[in-house]
Design an enzyme around this catalytic site. Sequence first.
Site, mmCIF file in Angstrom:
data_model
loop_
_atom_site.group_PDB
_atom_site.id
_atom_site.type_symbol
_atom_site.label_atom_id
_atom_site.label_comp_id
_atom_site.label_asym_id
_atom_site.label_seq_id
_atom_site.Cartn_x
_atom_site.Cartn_y
_atom_site.Cartn_z
ATOM 1 N N ASN A 9 0.759 -1.044 0.119
ATOM 2 C CA ASN A 9 0.020 0.036 0.067
ATOM 3 C C ASN A 9 0.936 1.377 -0.031
ATOM 4 O OD1 ASN A 9 -1.904 2.002 0.508
ATOM 5 N ND2 ASN A 9 -2.350 1.388 2.581
ATOM 6 N N TRP A 10 0.952 1.913 -1.089
ATOM 7 C CA TRP A 10 2.048 3.109 -1.219
ATOM 8 C C TRP A 10 1.269 4.158 -0.436
ATOM 9 C CZ3 TRP A 10 4.790 3.480 -6.560
ATOM 10 C CH2 TRP A 10 5.688 2.344 -6.671
ATOM 11 N N LYS A 11 0.124 4.257 -0.083
ATOM 12 C CA LYS A 11 -0.303 5.485 0.342
ATOM 13 C C LYS A 11 -0.514 6.686 -0.543
ATOM 14 C CE LYS A 11 -0.011 3.091 4.938
ATOM 15 N NZ LYS A 11 -0.030 3.084 6.394
ATOM 16 N N HIS A 93 -9.393 1.095 5.289
ATOM 17 C CA HIS A 93 -8.038 1.044 5.977
ATOM 18 C C HIS A 93 -8.253 2.036 7.038
ATOM 19 C CE1 HIS A 93 -3.728 2.427 6.626
ATOM 20 N NE2 HIS A 93 -3.425 1.449 6.074
ATOM 21 N N GLU A 95 -6.682 4.557 8.332
ATOM 22 C CA GLU A 95 -6.450 5.886 8.007
ATOM 23 C C GLU A 95 -7.815 6.727 7.238
ATOM 24 O OE1 GLU A 95 -2.743 5.571 5.807
ATOM 25 O OE2 GLU A 95 -1.802 4.853 7.517
ATOM 26 N N GLU A 163 -4.801 -5.001 10.734
ATOM 27 C CA GLU A 163 -3.837 -4.002 10.751
ATOM 28 C C GLU A 163 -4.071 -3.186 12.375
ATOM 29 O OE1 GLU A 163 -2.026 -2.913 6.957
ATOM 30 O OE2 GLU A 163 -3.808 -1.452 7.349
ATOM 31 N N GLY A 169 3.256 2.015 10.723
ATOM 32 C CA GLY A 169 4.281 3.090 10.566
ATOM 33 C C GLY A 169 4.910 3.305 12.076
ATOM 34 N N SER A 207 4.039 -2.407 10.377
ATOM 35 C CA SER A 207 5.562 -2.599 10.395
ATOM 36 C C SER A 207 5.990 -3.994 10.177
ATOM 37 C CB SER A 207 5.756 -2.296 11.714
ATOM 38 O OG SER A 207 5.415 -0.981 12.325
ATOM 39 N N GLY A 228 3.008 -0.949 4.245
ATOM 40 C CA GLY A 228 3.058 0.189 3.982
ATOM 41 C C GLY A 228 4.531 0.736 3.510
HETATM 42 P P1 13P Z 1 3.382 0.154 7.630
HETATM 43 O O1 13P Z 1 4.037 -0.950 6.867
HETATM 44 O O2 13P Z 1 4.125 1.382 7.103
HETATM 45 O O3 13P Z 1 3.286 0.226 9.034
HETATM 46 O O4 13P Z 1 2.000 0.508 7.284
HETATM 47 C C1 13P Z 1 1.110 -0.629 7.162
HETATM 48 C C2 13P Z 1 -0.201 -0.300 6.431
HETATM 49 O O5 13P Z 1 -0.889 0.618 7.053
HETATM 50 C C3 13P Z 1 -0.521 -0.920 5.252
HETATM 51 O O6 13P Z 1 -1.959 -0.527 4.834
#
Ligand code: 13P
Length: 245
Positions: A9-11, A93, A95, A163, A169, A207, A228
Amino acid sequence: MRRKIAAGNWKMNGLKASIVELKELITLTKGATCEIVICPPATLIEEMVHVAGDSGIVIGGQDCHWSESGAYTGEISAPMLADVGAKTVILGHSERRSLHHETSDYIRTKVEAAWRADLSAIICVGETEAQRDSGDTLQIIKDQLDGSIPDGATAANTIIAYEPVWAIGTGKIPTYSQIAEVHDFIRVQLVQTYATGEDIRILYGGSVKPSNAAEIFAISNVDGGLVGGASLNATDFAGIVTAAG
Ligand code: 13P
């Protein structure tokens, strides 16, 4: 046997120049047996579908609207994602749930829209740190699953991503027994509710790195990862793909 998935997921990261990471990933992951998914920002989907070509790497969106079209400034519909070659979409997600106040009911309407456009849905669930500390994790996960997954979920149209919000993150990850507890719980919920619940893949996210991926992917009912930060770099993500097989 559930085929493992390494999903990135590149966000809100990536300009056209970042497509080089996909090219490198294709080279580095030749021969991988797991399913590889990348969900770049919407601006890059069409070009990345083209670059992915017949490599087997699936390109997906990070969100979609519940409606096919209409007066929804700034939104992207599921048919639009499908139109440029996306095959899947991340929905719910954390977020989106926290920063955009998306409820499980609302997310469910988006999953239905994704299915109507022949996209599979990667439906995210996860507790906050406060919810874990107060012992509410499994109830929160159950409520999110019940609310976000429409009737008609199958192993073909649905993937679940667990998640924990506090692991995203942050570099913090749950203990392996905490991950197993939640994944086993999700499996029971899926098997009780859906005919193909045993075959629906459940990804862990939060993570995940090349250094911890193999151990996480070996945990009971962990069918891969939603990644991420470590998915932005081809070498790091290829390490995670290798861990997934
Ligand atoms: P990280 O791998 O940066 O912790 O993010 C996880 C995430 O939100 C994937 O959707």
